[in-house]
Design a protein around this motif. Structure first.
Motif, PDB file in Angstrom:
ATOM      1  N   ILE A  88     -57.228  37.902 -36.164  1.00 33.86           N
ATOM      2  CA  ILE A  88     -57.921  36.984 -35.261  1.00 33.86           C
ATOM      3  C   ILE A  88     -57.603  35.551 -35.682  1.00 33.86           C
ATOM      4  N   THR A  89     -57.106  34.755 -34.719  1.00 35.43           N
ATOM      5  CA  THR A  89     -56.684  33.387 -35.016  1.00 35.43           C
ATOM      6  C   THR A  89     -57.329  32.417 -34.033  1.00 35.43           C
ATOM      7  N   PRO A  90     -58.034  31.394 -34.503  1.00 38.93           N
ATOM      8  CA  PRO A  90     -58.603  30.391 -33.589  1.00 38.93           C
ATOM      9  C   PRO A  90     -57.493  29.676 -32.815  1.00 38.93           C
ATOM     10  N   ILE A  91     -57.780  29.345 -31.543  1.00 44.10           N
ATOM     11  CA  ILE A  91     -56.824  28.651 -30.679  1.00 44.10           C
ATOM     12  C   ILE A  91     -57.434  27.327 -30.231  1.00 44.10           C
ATOM     13  N   GLU A  92     -56.672  26.247 -30.347  1.00 46.73           N
ATOM     14  CA  GLU A  92     -57.130  24.938 -29.899  1.00 46.73           C
ATOM     15  C   GLU A  92     -56.661  24.699 -28.464  1.00 46.73           C
ATOM     16  N   LEU A  93     -57.595  24.354 -27.564  1.00 45.64           N
ATOM     17  CA  LEU A  93     -57.209  24.048 -26.194  1.00 45.64           C
ATOM     18  C   LEU A  93     -56.656  22.637 -26.053  1.00 45.64           C
ATOM     19  N   THR A  94     -57.102  21.716 -26.907  1.00 48.76           N
ATOM     20  CA  THR A  94     -56.609  20.327 -26.926  1.00 48.76           C
ATOM     21  C   THR A  94     -56.574  19.705 -25.532  1.00 48.76           C
ATOM     22  N   GLY A  95     -57.667  19.836 -24.802  1.00 50.98           N
ATOM     23  CA  GLY A  95     -57.797  19.156 -23.518  1.00 50.98           C
ATOM     24  C   GLY A  95     -57.190  19.866 -22.330  1.00 50.98           C
ATOM     25  N   GLY A  96     -56.543  21.000 -22.536  1.00 50.62           N
ATOM     26  CA  GLY A  96     -55.920  21.717 -21.429  1.00 50.62           C
ATOM     27  C   GLY A  96     -56.884  22.677 -20.762  1.00 50.62           C
ATOM     28  N   THR A  97     -56.407  23.325 -19.709  1.00 56.00           N
ATOM     29  CA  THR A  97     -57.230  24.305 -18.995  1.00 56.00           C
ATOM     30  C   THR A  97     -56.604  25.690 -19.021  1.00 56.00           C
ATOM     31  N   SER A  98     -55.623  25.900 -19.864  1.00 57.59           N
ATOM     32  CA  SER A  98     -55.023  27.231 -19.961  1.00 57.59           C
ATOM     33  C   SER A  98     -54.513  27.467 -21.380  1.00 57.59           C
ATOM     34  N   VAL A  99     -54.356  28.745 -21.698  1.00 60.39           N
ATOM     35  CA  VAL A  99     -53.809  29.159 -22.994  1.00 60.39           C
ATOM     36  C   VAL A  99     -52.749  30.207 -22.736  1.00 60.39           C
ATOM     37  N   HIS A 100     -51.568  30.038 -23.334  1.00 61.07           N
ATOM     38  CA  HIS A 100     -50.560  31.089 -23.220  1.00 61.07           C
ATOM     39  C   HIS A 100     -50.198  31.597 -24.616  1.00 61.07           C
ATOM     40  N   LEU A 101     -50.143  32.911 -24.722  1.00 55.54           N
ATOM     41  CA  LEU A 101     -49.768  33.590 -25.963  1.00 55.54           C
ATOM     42  C   LEU A 101     -48.441  34.290 -25.732  1.00 55.54           C
ATOM     43  N   VAL A 102     -47.518  34.155 -26.653  1.00 57.52           N
ATOM     44  CA  VAL A 102     -46.191  34.748 -26.508  1.00 57.52           C
ATOM     45  C   VAL A 102     -45.840  35.511 -27.779  1.00 57.52           C
ATOM     46  N   ARG A 103     -45.315  36.711 -27.610  1.00 57.33           N
ATOM     47  CA  ARG A 103     -44.776  37.485 -28.724  1.00 57.33           C
ATOM     48  C   ARG A 103     -43.432  38.078 -28.298  1.00 57.33           C
ATOM     49  N   ARG A 104     -42.463  38.026 -29.180  1.00 57.69           N
ATOM     50  CA  ARG A 104     -41.165  38.639 -28.928  1.00 57.69           C
ATOM     51  C   ARG A 104     -40.976  39.795 -29.897  1.00 57.69           C
ATOM     52  N   ALA A 105     -40.294  40.830 -29.425  1.00 60.30           N
ATOM     53  CA  ALA A 105     -40.111  42.051 -30.218  1.00 60.30           C
ATOM     54  C   ALA A 105     -41.482  42.539 -30.713  1.00 60.30           C
ATOM     55  N   PHE A 106     -42.421  42.667 -29.778  1.00 65.17           N
ATOM     56  CA  PHE A 106     -43.805  43.017 -30.120  1.00 65.17           C
ATOM     57  C   PHE A 106     -44.153  44.407 -29.615  1.00 65.17           C
ATOM     58  N   GLY A 107     -44.883  45.156 -30.421  1.00 69.10           N
ATOM     59  CA  GLY A 107     -45.359  46.466 -30.036  1.00 69.10           C
ATOM     60  C   GLY A 107     -44.884  47.541 -31.012  1.00 69.10           C
ATOM     61  N   PRO A 108     -45.601  48.673 -31.042  1.00 68.50           N
ATOM     62  CA  PRO A 108     -46.829  48.963 -30.314  1.00 68.50           C
ATOM     63  C   PRO A 108     -47.974  48.054 -30.787  1.00 68.50           C
ATOM     64  N   GLY A 109     -48.869  47.760 -29.847  1.00 67.42           N
ATOM     65  CA  GLY A 109     -49.986  46.912 -30.199  1.00 67.42           C
ATOM     66  C   GLY A 109     -50.569  46.245 -28.971  1.00 67.42           C
ATOM     67  N   ALA A 110     -51.548  45.385 -29.218  1.00 65.71           N
ATOM     68  CA  ALA A 110     -52.228  44.677 -28.132  1.00 65.71           C
ATOM     69  C   ALA A 110     -52.335  43.206 -28.486  1.00 65.71           C
ATOM     70  N   LEU A 111     -52.089  42.359 -27.489  1.00 65.23           N
ATOM     71  CA  LEU A 111     -52.190  40.907 -27.641  1.00 65.23           C
ATOM     72  C   LEU A 111     -53.235  40.419 -26.652  1.00 65.23           C
TER      73      LEU A 111
END
Length: 303
Positions: A270-293
């Motif tokens: 679990i990692t805190p995410i800073e929005l820094t004034g925005g209205t959206s968050v995007h998470l990206v993983r490459r070569a990921f899985g098995p698992g859940a993001l």
């Protein structure tokens, strides 16, 4: 809008020649084609179209392949007339492990029952090569709509359909509305009695024989009586080349805090995410899985 890497690989010449011929036969320009694609929501640059026509690059990513399907329609070609010329690059490659992405045995049993009810083999014999999942959060701070686009690949034999599931561990819910947007149709639906697993069988527009690929797109709409949901994400049973989870918040419901949740066979991070004034968050993983993001958010102090 940036597209995924479009590589120069064997077979680019045949694809490029077919695209050039189709553009000439339709007597249109690349500028016209770009405007028509933009009107359909596919923002392909002139440079990218020029690269495709010359053979310098070829479509590879999920958005590029979706744009290519529109190009076939705009140029009055048969479905797959251009995409089938890219088949020479579709290699199954190393598959890696295929395993349930969450460490919950009871939930996996419910998923197996859902697969059986939908008439699908377990584990699934398809895999996601690239997946982009976009979730919209309403003014009440809860999820109300998700749309997902994937490049899927058959790994064994020929497949005609793929099960897609909505899983809510520990939270019984009414069934959300799963709909086919592109690439197929919904052939069957199922909800497990415990209310934690809901699914639909996505019947493909055409059969896929390994290692063929297809672009599919589906949406999930959550009804008014759906429990307040302040998390979203995507789970994979096999390794994916790229996974994008993009969460867009209503301007009146920007959260006070967000957390990225990553669950793999090695554990949960679990990692805190800073929005820094925005209205959206995007998470990206490459070569990921098995698992859940996934992303979890809230309002007020973090409990």
């Amino acid at each position: 809008m940036s597209y995924e890497h479009d590589a120069r690989r064997p077979g680019s010449e045949a694809f490029a020649a077919a695209l050039r011929d189709a553009v000439n036969a339709r007597d249109v320009t690349l500028s016209w084609l770009q405007r028509q694609l933009k009107a359909r929501g596919n923002r392909v640059s002139m440079a990218t179209l020029s690269y495709w026509r010359s053979g310098a690059r070829r479509p590879e990513g999920a958005q590029s392949m979706a744009a290519l399907a529109d190009i076939e329609q705009l140029l009055e070609l048969a479905d797959g007339a251009l995409t089938r010329l890219l088949r020479s690059t579709n290699r199954t490659g190393p598959l890696g492990p295929n395993q349930f992405p969450l460490d919950e045995e009871e939930l996996e049993r419910a998923v197996i029952e859902a697969f059986r009810a939908l008439g699908a083999p377990y584990p699934d014999t398809s895999r996601e090569l690239t997946t982009h999942s976009v979730t919209d959060v309403g003014p009440d701070g809860s999820v109300f709509f998700t749309i997902t686009r994937s490049i899927v690949q058959s790994t064994v034999g020929t497949i005609t359909s793929i099960p897609f599931l909505e899983i809510n561990p520990g939270v019984p819910t009414p069934p959300p509305l799963l709909s086919a947007v592109s690439g197929g149709r919904i052939a069957a639906r199922y909800s497990h009695p415990d209310g934690e697993v809901h699914g639909a069988l996505f019947e493909l527009d055409r059969p896929l024989t390994a290692p063929d690929t297809a672009v599919v797109e589906w949406s999930v709409e959550y009804p008014p009586d759906y429990p307040a949901t302040r998390d979203t994400g995507h789970a994979l049973a096999q390794k994916c080349r790229e996974l994008l989870v993009w969460t867009r918040f209503h301007p009146d419901a920007v959260p006070d805090w967000c957390e990225e949740h990553v669950e793999t066979p090695e554990g949960i991070t679990i990692t805190p995410i800073e929005l820094t004034g925005g209205t959206s968050v995007h998470l990206v993983r490459r070569a990921f899985g098995p698992g859940a993001l996934g992303l979890h958010w809230g309002y007020g102090p973090r409990e």
